[in-house]
Design an enzyme around this catalytic site. Structure first.
Site, short mmCIF file in Angstrom:
data_model
loop_
_atom_site.label_atom_id
_atom_site.label_comp_id
_atom_site.label_asym_id
_atom_site.label_seq_id
_atom_site.Cartn_x
_atom_site.Cartn_y
_atom_site.Cartn_z
N LYS A 110 0.82 -1.21 0.00
CA LYS A 110 0.00 0.00 0.00
C LYS A 110 0.86 1.27 0.00
CE LYS A 110 -4.22 -2.02 1.73
NZ LYS A 110 -3.82 -3.44 1.80
N ASP A 111 2.10 1.15 0.47
CA ASP A 111 3.01 2.30 0.43
C ASP A 111 3.24 2.80 -1.00
OD1 ASP A 111 3.54 2.41 3.21
OD2 ASP A 111 5.09 0.87 3.03
#
Ligand code: PLP
Length: 462
Positions: A110-111
Protein backbone atom coordinates in the site's frame (compact mmCIF):
# COMPACT_ATOMS: atom_id res chain seq x y z
CA UNK A 1 -7.37 13.03 -19.53
CA UNK A 2 -10.91 13.52 -18.27
CA UNK A 3 -12.68 11.40 -15.69
CA UNK A 4 -16.18 9.97 -15.37
CA UNK A 5 -18.14 8.13 -12.72
CA UNK A 6 -19.12 4.47 -12.97
CA UNK A 7 -22.69 5.65 -12.28
CA UNK A 8 -22.84 8.17 -15.09
CA UNK A 9 -23.57 11.22 -12.90
CA UNK A 10 -20.13 12.83 -13.14
CA UNK A 11 -18.08 13.32 -16.29
CA UNK A 12 -15.52 15.58 -17.89
CA UNK A 13 -13.62 16.32 -14.67
CA UNK A 14 -9.85 16.75 -14.52
CA UNK A 15 -7.30 14.44 -12.88
CA UNK A 16 -6.77 16.94 -10.06
CA UNK A 17 -10.50 17.14 -9.36
CA UNK A 18 -10.81 13.37 -9.53
CA UNK A 19 -8.06 12.95 -6.92
CA UNK A 20 -9.62 15.43 -4.52
CA UNK A 21 -13.14 14.08 -5.08
CA UNK A 22 -12.16 10.50 -4.12
CA UNK A 23 -15.60 8.92 -4.21
CA UNK A 24 -17.58 10.44 -7.09
CA UNK A 25 -20.33 12.87 -6.07
CA UNK A 26 -22.98 10.48 -7.45
CA UNK A 27 -21.72 7.68 -5.18
CA UNK A 28 -19.84 5.91 -7.97
CA UNK A 29 -16.12 5.51 -8.58
CA UNK A 30 -14.06 7.59 -10.97
CA UNK A 31 -12.43 6.19 -14.09
CA UNK A 32 -10.64 7.79 -17.04
CA UNK A 33 -12.99 8.46 -19.97
CA UNK A 34 -10.62 6.58 -22.26
CA UNK A 35 -7.72 4.27 -21.54
CA UNK A 36 -4.60 5.12 -23.53
CA UNK A 37 -3.06 2.19 -25.39
CA UNK A 38 0.63 1.66 -25.95
CA UNK A 39 2.40 -0.14 -28.78
CA UNK A 40 4.67 -3.13 -28.30
CA UNK A 41 7.65 -0.86 -28.94
CA UNK A 42 6.49 1.69 -26.36
CA UNK A 43 6.05 -1.03 -23.77
CA UNK A 44 9.49 -2.46 -24.43
CA UNK A 45 11.07 0.98 -24.10
CA UNK A 46 9.16 1.68 -20.87
CA UNK A 47 10.29 -1.64 -19.48
CA UNK A 48 13.90 -0.50 -19.57
CA UNK A 49 13.33 2.55 -17.37
CA UNK A 50 14.18 2.88 -13.69
CA UNK A 51 11.09 2.76 -11.47
CA UNK A 52 10.54 6.51 -10.82
CA UNK A 53 11.06 7.34 -14.49
CA UNK A 54 8.62 4.62 -15.55
CA UNK A 55 6.11 5.85 -12.95
CA UNK A 56 6.43 9.34 -14.40
CA UNK A 57 5.77 8.12 -17.96
CA UNK A 58 2.71 6.05 -17.00
CA UNK A 59 1.17 8.55 -14.59
CA UNK A 60 1.72 11.42 -17.07
CA UNK A 61 -0.68 9.71 -19.48
CA UNK A 62 -3.46 10.19 -16.94
CA UNK A 63 -2.48 13.43 -15.21
CA UNK A 64 -2.05 15.92 -18.02
CA UNK A 65 -3.17 18.82 -15.80
CA UNK A 66 -0.18 18.46 -13.45
CA UNK A 67 2.87 20.24 -14.95
CA UNK A 68 5.58 17.69 -15.84
CA UNK A 69 8.28 19.11 -13.59
CA UNK A 70 5.92 19.09 -10.60
CA UNK A 71 4.73 15.56 -11.29
CA UNK A 72 8.30 14.36 -11.66
CA UNK A 73 9.28 15.86 -8.33
CA UNK A 74 6.21 14.38 -6.57
CA UNK A 75 7.03 10.94 -7.93
CA UNK A 76 10.74 11.13 -7.17
CA UNK A 77 10.04 12.11 -3.58
CA UNK A 78 7.44 9.36 -3.21
CA UNK A 79 9.80 6.57 -4.19
CA UNK A 80 12.91 7.96 -2.48
CA UNK A 81 11.40 6.65 0.78
CA UNK A 82 11.75 3.05 -0.43
CA UNK A 83 14.76 1.24 0.97
CA UNK A 84 15.61 -0.80 -2.13
CA UNK A 85 17.35 0.94 -5.07
CA UNK A 86 14.99 -0.80 -7.54
CA UNK A 87 11.94 0.35 -5.48
CA UNK A 88 10.05 -2.87 -6.35
CA UNK A 89 12.76 -5.47 -6.99
CA UNK A 90 12.05 -8.77 -8.69
CA UNK A 91 13.33 -11.98 -7.11
CA UNK A 92 13.43 -15.27 -8.98
CA UNK A 93 12.71 -18.33 -6.86
CA UNK A 94 11.94 -21.84 -8.01
CA UNK A 95 10.54 -20.86 -11.40
CA UNK A 96 8.43 -18.02 -10.02
CA UNK A 97 9.14 -14.30 -10.10
CA UNK A 98 8.37 -12.54 -6.82
CA UNK A 99 7.73 -8.83 -7.23
CA UNK A 100 8.65 -7.37 -3.84
CA UNK A 101 6.29 -4.47 -3.26
CA UNK A 102 7.14 -4.18 0.44
CA UNK A 103 10.22 -1.98 0.62
CA UNK A 104 8.29 1.17 1.58
CA UNK A 105 8.00 2.72 5.06
CA UNK A 106 5.33 0.32 6.39
CA UNK A 107 6.48 -2.85 4.62
CA UNK A 108 3.30 -3.46 2.60
CA UNK A 109 2.44 -2.73 -1.03
CA UNK A 110 0.00 0.00 0.00
CA UNK A 111 3.01 2.30 0.43
CA UNK A 112 3.53 2.30 -3.35
CA UNK A 113 0.27 4.17 -3.81
CA UNK A 114 -0.02 6.04 -0.51
CA UNK A 115 3.44 7.61 -0.57
CA UNK A 116 2.43 9.14 -3.89
CA UNK A 117 -1.10 10.06 -2.79
CA UNK A 118 0.19 11.84 0.32
CA UNK A 119 2.51 14.03 -1.72
CA UNK A 120 -0.17 14.62 -4.33
CA UNK A 121 -2.72 15.70 -1.72
CA UNK A 122 -0.24 18.13 -0.18
CA UNK A 123 0.54 19.60 -3.60
CA UNK A 124 -3.11 20.01 -4.63
CA UNK A 125 -4.18 21.48 -1.29
CA UNK A 126 -1.40 24.07 -1.37
CA UNK A 127 -2.34 25.03 -4.91
CA UNK A 128 -5.97 25.55 -3.95
CA UNK A 129 -5.26 26.98 -0.51
CA UNK A 130 -7.38 24.24 1.04
CA UNK A 131 -7.08 21.95 4.04
CA UNK A 132 -8.06 18.33 4.50
CA UNK A 133 -8.81 16.19 7.51
CA UNK A 134 -8.38 12.55 6.60
CA UNK A 135 -10.57 10.17 8.55
CA UNK A 136 -10.38 6.40 8.29
CA UNK A 137 -10.73 3.12 10.16
CA UNK A 138 -8.19 0.37 9.79
CA UNK A 139 -7.72 -3.24 10.74
CA UNK A 140 -4.01 -2.85 10.07
CA UNK A 141 -2.15 -2.16 6.83
CA UNK A 142 -4.09 0.72 5.31
CA UNK A 143 -3.94 2.87 8.42
CA UNK A 144 -0.21 2.66 8.86
CA UNK A 145 0.49 3.23 5.16
CA UNK A 146 -1.87 6.22 5.08
CA UNK A 147 -0.22 7.70 8.17
CA UNK A 148 3.23 7.19 6.63
CA UNK A 149 1.96 8.86 3.46
CA UNK A 150 0.84 12.11 5.10
CA UNK A 151 2.91 12.47 8.28
CA UNK A 152 4.39 15.93 8.59
CA UNK A 153 2.53 17.24 5.53
CA UNK A 154 1.15 20.77 5.36
CA UNK A 155 -2.61 21.43 5.51
CA UNK A 156 -3.47 17.80 6.25
CA UNK A 157 -4.39 16.18 9.54
CA UNK A 158 -5.06 12.47 9.68
CA UNK A 159 -7.31 10.62 12.16
CA UNK A 160 -7.05 6.84 12.04
CA UNK A 161 -9.29 4.66 14.18
CA UNK A 162 -8.13 1.17 15.05
CA UNK A 163 -9.78 -1.35 17.39
CA UNK A 164 -7.91 -1.03 20.70
CA UNK A 165 -5.77 -4.10 21.34
CA UNK A 166 -7.11 -5.90 18.28
CA UNK A 167 -4.51 -5.15 15.62
CA UNK A 168 -1.21 -7.02 15.50
CA UNK A 169 1.51 -5.55 17.76
CA UNK A 170 3.69 -4.55 14.80
CA UNK A 171 0.80 -2.92 12.97
CA UNK A 172 -0.18 -1.00 16.11
CA UNK A 173 3.38 0.19 16.66
CA UNK A 174 3.73 1.24 13.03
CA UNK A 175 0.85 3.64 13.66
CA UNK A 176 1.34 4.78 17.24
CA UNK A 177 5.07 5.48 16.98
CA UNK A 178 4.41 8.17 14.39
CA UNK A 179 4.34 11.23 16.64
CA UNK A 180 4.10 14.02 14.05
CA UNK A 181 1.71 16.75 15.18
CA UNK A 182 -0.69 16.13 12.26
CA UNK A 183 -1.21 12.43 13.08
CA UNK A 184 -3.95 11.28 15.48
CA UNK A 185 -4.27 7.61 16.36
CA UNK A 186 -7.56 6.75 17.97
CA UNK A 187 -7.70 3.39 19.72
CA UNK A 188 -11.42 2.65 19.78
CA UNK A 189 -12.79 0.53 22.62
CA UNK A 190 -14.57 -1.84 20.28
CA UNK A 191 -14.11 -3.94 17.16
CA UNK A 192 -12.96 -2.95 13.68
CA UNK A 193 -16.61 -3.00 12.58
CA UNK A 194 -17.47 -0.50 15.35
CA UNK A 195 -14.67 1.78 14.16
CA UNK A 196 -15.74 1.44 10.54
CA UNK A 197 -19.38 2.17 11.45
CA UNK A 198 -18.35 5.36 13.28
CA UNK A 199 -16.37 6.56 10.26
CA UNK A 200 -19.25 5.79 7.90
CA UNK A 201 -21.70 7.66 10.09
CA UNK A 202 -19.48 10.73 10.29
CA UNK A 203 -18.98 10.76 6.52
CA UNK A 204 -22.75 10.37 6.10
CA UNK A 205 -23.28 13.78 7.74
CA UNK A 206 -22.65 15.83 4.61
CA UNK A 207 -22.75 19.21 6.35
CA UNK A 208 -20.15 18.08 8.88
CA UNK A 209 -18.05 16.46 6.15
CA UNK A 210 -17.96 19.70 4.19
CA UNK A 211 -17.39 21.93 7.20
CA UNK A 212 -14.31 19.99 8.26
CA UNK A 213 -13.15 19.09 4.73
CA UNK A 214 -13.10 15.40 5.53
CA UNK A 215 -11.11 13.28 3.12
CA UNK A 216 -10.65 9.54 2.73
CA UNK A 217 -7.65 7.47 1.74
CA UNK A 218 -9.34 4.16 1.11
CA UNK A 219 -8.60 2.29 -2.07
CA UNK A 220 -11.34 3.93 -4.08
CA UNK A 221 -9.13 6.92 -4.98
CA UNK A 222 -8.17 6.67 -8.66
CA UNK A 223 -4.63 7.88 -7.93
CA UNK A 224 -4.06 4.75 -5.84
CA UNK A 225 -5.06 2.43 -8.67
CA UNK A 226 -2.98 4.47 -11.10
CA UNK A 227 0.18 4.27 -8.99
CA UNK A 228 -0.24 0.49 -8.92
CA UNK A 229 -0.51 0.16 -12.70
CA UNK A 230 3.16 1.14 -12.87
CA UNK A 231 4.65 -1.99 -11.35
CA UNK A 232 2.91 -4.30 -13.81
CA UNK A 233 4.84 -2.57 -16.59
CA UNK A 234 7.98 -2.62 -14.48
CA UNK A 235 7.80 -6.36 -13.78
CA UNK A 236 6.90 -7.15 -17.38
CA UNK A 237 9.93 -5.24 -18.67
CA UNK A 238 12.31 -6.98 -16.30
CA UNK A 239 10.94 -10.47 -17.00
CA UNK A 240 10.85 -9.90 -20.73
CA UNK A 241 14.50 -8.95 -20.75
CA UNK A 242 15.41 -11.97 -18.66
CA UNK A 243 13.43 -14.53 -20.62
CA UNK A 244 12.58 -13.07 -24.03
CA UNK A 245 8.94 -14.02 -23.39
CA UNK A 246 6.10 -12.32 -25.27
CA UNK A 247 3.58 -12.60 -22.44
CA UNK A 248 3.69 -12.71 -18.65
CA UNK A 249 1.10 -13.91 -16.13
CA UNK A 250 0.49 -12.20 -12.79
CA UNK A 251 -0.88 -13.66 -9.58
CA UNK A 252 -2.41 -11.12 -7.19
CA UNK A 253 -3.43 -11.66 -3.54
CA UNK A 254 -6.79 -9.91 -3.54
CA UNK A 255 -9.01 -8.20 -0.98
CA UNK A 256 -10.55 -4.92 -2.12
CA UNK A 257 -9.83 -5.66 -5.81
CA UNK A 258 -7.62 -2.55 -6.13
CA UNK A 259 -4.33 -4.20 -6.90
CA UNK A 260 -5.69 -6.66 -9.45
CA UNK A 261 -7.82 -3.95 -11.05
CA UNK A 262 -4.58 -2.04 -11.70
CA UNK A 263 -3.40 -5.14 -13.59
CA UNK A 264 -6.64 -5.15 -15.56
CA UNK A 265 -6.01 -1.52 -16.55
CA UNK A 266 -2.41 -2.35 -17.52
CA UNK A 267 -3.71 -5.06 -19.82
CA UNK A 268 -6.25 -2.69 -21.37
CA UNK A 269 -3.33 -0.34 -22.04
CA UNK A 270 -1.79 -3.09 -24.14
CA UNK A 271 0.47 -4.87 -21.66
CA UNK A 272 0.58 -8.51 -22.82
CA UNK A 273 -0.65 -10.18 -19.64
CA UNK A 274 -1.40 -13.84 -20.29
CA UNK A 275 -3.28 -14.85 -17.12
CA UNK A 276 -4.37 -12.41 -14.44
CA UNK A 277 -4.81 -14.67 -11.43
CA UNK A 278 -7.08 -13.48 -8.65
CA UNK A 279 -6.07 -15.22 -5.43
CA UNK A 280 -8.29 -14.96 -2.36
CA UNK A 281 -8.17 -16.51 1.09
CA UNK A 282 -11.24 -18.19 2.57
CA UNK A 283 -13.18 -14.96 2.05
CA UNK A 284 -13.75 -16.06 -1.49
CA UNK A 285 -16.64 -14.11 -3.01
CA UNK A 286 -14.41 -12.90 -5.86
CA UNK A 287 -13.01 -16.35 -6.60
CA UNK A 288 -16.55 -17.76 -6.70
CA UNK A 289 -17.56 -14.92 -9.00
CA UNK A 290 -14.80 -15.68 -11.49
CA UNK A 291 -15.12 -19.44 -11.38
CA UNK A 292 -18.91 -19.89 -11.18
CA UNK A 293 -20.51 -16.49 -11.70
CA UNK A 294 -21.58 -16.68 -8.04
CA UNK A 295 -21.26 -13.17 -6.58
CA UNK A 296 -23.08 -13.67 -3.29
CA UNK A 297 -22.19 -12.23 0.06
CA UNK A 298 -20.77 -14.53 2.72
CA UNK A 299 -19.73 -13.95 6.34
CA UNK A 300 -16.28 -12.43 6.82
CA UNK A 301 -14.03 -15.01 8.47
CA UNK A 302 -10.69 -14.24 10.14
CA UNK A 303 -7.74 -15.80 8.31
CA UNK A 304 -3.94 -15.76 8.40
CA UNK A 305 -3.97 -13.07 5.69
CA UNK A 306 -6.07 -10.45 7.51
CA UNK A 307 -5.59 -7.67 4.95
CA UNK A 308 -7.68 -9.77 2.57
CA UNK A 309 -10.51 -10.56 5.02
CA UNK A 310 -13.07 -8.71 2.96
CA UNK A 311 -16.37 -9.66 1.34
CA UNK A 312 -17.49 -6.44 -0.32
CA UNK A 313 -14.58 -5.33 -2.49
CA UNK A 314 -14.82 -1.59 -2.94
CA UNK A 315 -13.09 -1.48 -6.34
CA UNK A 316 -15.29 -4.16 -7.85
CA UNK A 317 -17.70 -1.52 -9.12
CA UNK A 318 -15.00 -0.32 -11.52
CA UNK A 319 -14.84 -3.72 -13.16
CA UNK A 320 -18.66 -3.97 -13.22
CA UNK A 321 -18.68 -0.76 -15.25
CA UNK A 322 -16.65 -2.40 -18.01
CA UNK A 323 -18.52 -5.68 -17.71
CA UNK A 324 -21.76 -3.75 -18.31
CA UNK A 325 -20.41 -2.08 -21.43
CA UNK A 326 -19.66 1.24 -19.67
CA UNK A 327 -23.36 1.74 -18.94
CA UNK A 328 -23.76 3.80 -15.74
CA UNK A 329 -27.46 2.92 -15.38
CA UNK A 330 -26.70 -0.79 -15.45
CA UNK A 331 -24.12 -0.22 -12.68
CA UNK A 332 -26.65 1.70 -10.57
CA UNK A 333 -29.14 -1.16 -11.01
CA UNK A 334 -26.53 -3.81 -10.15
CA UNK A 335 -25.40 -1.99 -7.00
CA UNK A 336 -29.03 -1.58 -5.87
CA UNK A 337 -29.74 -5.27 -6.53
CA UNK A 338 -26.69 -6.24 -4.55
CA UNK A 339 -27.70 -4.06 -1.62
CA UNK A 340 -31.16 -5.63 -1.58
CA UNK A 341 -30.37 -9.26 -2.28
CA UNK A 342 -26.73 -9.67 -1.29
CA UNK A 343 -26.00 -11.22 -4.65
CA UNK A 344 -25.67 -10.47 -8.36
CA UNK A 345 -26.63 -12.46 -11.46
CA UNK A 346 -24.58 -12.51 -14.65
CA UNK A 347 -25.43 -13.64 -18.17
CA UNK A 348 -23.55 -16.53 -19.77
CA UNK A 349 -21.78 -14.08 -22.07
CA UNK A 350 -20.69 -11.94 -19.12
CA UNK A 351 -19.43 -15.01 -17.27
CA UNK A 352 -17.38 -16.02 -20.29
CA UNK A 353 -15.92 -12.57 -20.46
CA UNK A 354 -15.00 -12.65 -16.76
CA UNK A 355 -13.17 -15.93 -17.28
CA UNK A 356 -11.26 -14.41 -20.18
CA UNK A 357 -10.23 -11.52 -17.93
CA UNK A 358 -9.26 -13.52 -14.82
CA UNK A 359 -8.43 -16.92 -13.45
CA UNK A 360 -9.15 -17.38 -9.74
CA UNK A 361 -8.57 -19.58 -6.73
CA UNK A 362 -9.51 -19.49 -3.05
CA UNK A 363 -6.73 -20.68 -0.76
CA UNK A 364 -7.36 -22.04 2.75
CA UNK A 365 -5.35 -21.26 5.90
CA UNK A 366 -3.85 -24.72 5.81
CA UNK A 367 -2.77 -24.33 2.19
CA UNK A 368 -1.30 -20.92 3.04
CA UNK A 369 0.87 -22.39 5.80
CA UNK A 370 1.79 -25.33 3.59
CA UNK A 371 2.89 -22.95 0.82
CA UNK A 372 5.05 -20.84 3.17
CA UNK A 373 6.62 -24.07 4.45
CA UNK A 374 7.28 -25.77 1.11
CA UNK A 375 8.51 -22.60 -0.57
CA UNK A 376 10.91 -22.03 2.29
CA UNK A 377 12.15 -25.63 2.10
CA UNK A 378 12.73 -25.41 -1.64
CA UNK A 379 14.26 -21.96 -1.85
CA UNK A 380 15.07 -20.57 1.61
CA UNK A 381 12.83 -17.61 0.75
CA UNK A 382 10.20 -16.59 3.33
CA UNK A 383 6.77 -15.59 2.00
CA UNK A 384 4.30 -13.57 4.04
CA UNK A 385 0.84 -15.20 4.28
CA UNK A 386 -0.77 -12.84 1.72
CA UNK A 387 1.95 -13.47 -0.84
CA UNK A 388 1.70 -17.19 -0.11
CA UNK A 389 -1.96 -17.13 -1.17
CA UNK A 390 -0.87 -15.72 -4.52
CA UNK A 391 1.98 -18.16 -4.93
CA UNK A 392 -0.33 -21.09 -4.20
CA UNK A 393 -2.83 -19.89 -6.82
CA UNK A 394 -0.03 -19.38 -9.36
CA UNK A 395 1.24 -22.91 -8.77
CA UNK A 396 -2.21 -24.42 -9.26
CA UNK A 397 -3.49 -22.31 -12.14
CA UNK A 398 -0.63 -21.24 -14.38
CA UNK A 399 -0.06 -23.57 -17.27
CA UNK A 400 3.70 -23.08 -17.38
CA UNK A 401 3.59 -21.70 -20.93
CA UNK A 402 4.87 -18.29 -19.85
CA UNK A 403 6.58 -16.77 -16.80
CA UNK A 404 4.48 -15.94 -13.72
CA UNK A 405 5.01 -12.92 -11.51
CA UNK A 406 3.55 -13.17 -7.98
CA UNK A 407 2.96 -9.83 -6.31
CA UNK A 408 4.55 -9.91 -2.84
CA UNK A 409 2.26 -7.58 -0.95
CA UNK A 410 3.83 -7.60 2.52
CA UNK A 411 7.15 -8.24 4.21
CA UNK A 412 7.03 -11.51 6.20
CA UNK A 413 8.17 -9.72 9.38
CA UNK A 414 4.83 -7.93 9.41
CA UNK A 415 3.01 -11.22 9.86
CA UNK A 416 5.47 -13.03 12.10
CA UNK A 417 2.83 -15.22 13.81
CA UNK A 418 1.74 -16.93 10.61
CA UNK A 419 5.33 -17.34 9.45
CA UNK A 420 6.30 -18.87 12.79
CA UNK A 421 3.38 -21.29 12.56
CA UNK A 422 4.60 -22.41 9.17
CA UNK A 423 8.37 -22.66 9.56
CA UNK A 424 8.90 -22.50 13.35
CA UNK A 425 11.17 -19.52 13.16
CA UNK A 426 10.86 -15.76 13.10
CA UNK A 427 11.28 -13.89 9.84
CA UNK A 428 14.22 -11.50 9.78
CA UNK A 429 13.31 -7.99 10.86
CA UNK A 430 14.10 -5.23 8.39
CA UNK A 431 15.87 -2.10 9.66
CA UNK A 432 12.67 -0.03 9.87
CA UNK A 433 11.36 -2.28 12.66
CA UNK A 434 14.54 -2.32 14.73
CA UNK A 435 13.76 -1.04 18.20
CA UNK A 436 10.22 -0.02 17.26
CA UNK A 437 8.95 -1.18 20.68
CA UNK A 438 11.13 1.41 22.41
CA UNK A 439 10.13 4.46 20.39
CA UNK A 440 7.84 7.16 21.83
CA UNK A 441 4.17 6.48 21.11
CA UNK A 442 1.12 8.67 20.70
CA UNK A 443 -2.46 7.42 20.65
CA UNK A 444 -5.71 8.22 22.32
CA UNK A 445 -8.06 5.61 23.76
CA UNK A 446 -11.61 6.58 22.94
CA UNK A 447 -15.03 4.99 23.50
CA UNK A 448 -16.73 3.41 20.47
CA UNK A 449 -19.17 6.30 20.16
CA UNK A 450 -19.75 8.58 17.21
CA UNK A 451 -19.99 11.65 19.40
CA UNK A 452 -16.68 11.00 21.11
CA UNK A 453 -14.89 10.73 17.77
CA UNK A 454 -16.74 13.70 16.32
CA UNK A 455 -15.80 15.86 19.32
CA UNK A 456 -12.18 14.80 19.03
CA UNK A 457 -12.19 15.76 15.36
CA UNK A 458 -13.71 19.15 16.01
CA UNK A 459 -11.03 19.86 18.60
CA UNK A 460 -8.10 18.72 16.48
CA UNK A 461 -9.09 19.44 12.87
CA UNK A 462 -6.75 21.60 10.80
C1 PLP B 1 -4.42 -4.50 1.11
C2 PLP B 1 -3.63 -5.76 1.00
C3 PLP B 1 -3.97 -6.77 0.06
C4 PLP B 1 -5.20 -6.69 -0.82
O1 PLP B 1 -5.09 -5.72 -1.83
P1 PLP B 1 -6.41 -5.14 -2.55
O2 PLP B 1 -5.95 -4.05 -3.42
O3 PLP B 1 -7.30 -4.67 -1.42
O4 PLP B 1 -7.03 -6.27 -3.30
C5 PLP B 1 -3.15 -7.88 -0.04
N1 PLP B 1 -2.07 -8.02 0.76
C6 PLP B 1 -1.71 -7.08 1.67
C7 PLP B 1 -0.53 -7.32 2.52
C8 PLP B 1 -2.47 -5.93 1.82
O5 PLP B 1 -2.11 -5.01 2.73
Amino acid sequence: MRYQSTRGGVSGISFKDAVLMGLADDGGLLLPETIPTLSEGDIEALGRLAYPELAFQIISLYAGDVPSADLKSLIDRSYATFTHPDVTPLAHQDGIYILELFHGPTLAFKDVALQFLGNLFEYLLAERDQKMNILGATSGDTGSAAIAGVRGKQNINIFILHPHGKVSPIQELQMTTVTDANVFNLAVEGTFDDAQAIVKEIFGDVAFKNQYALGAVNSINWARVLAQVVYYFYAFGRVQRLTGCREVSFSVPTGNFGDIFAGYIARRMGLPIHQLILATNENNILARFVRDGDYSLGEVVATLSPSMDIQIASNFERYLFYLHGEDGNAVIQAMADFRQQGRLEFTVTQQERVREDFAALSVSNEQTLDTIRSFHEQTGYVLDPHTAVGVRAARELSGGECPVVCLATAHPAKFGDAVRQAISKDPKRPASLEGIEDRPKRSEIIPAEVNAVRDFLVKNAC
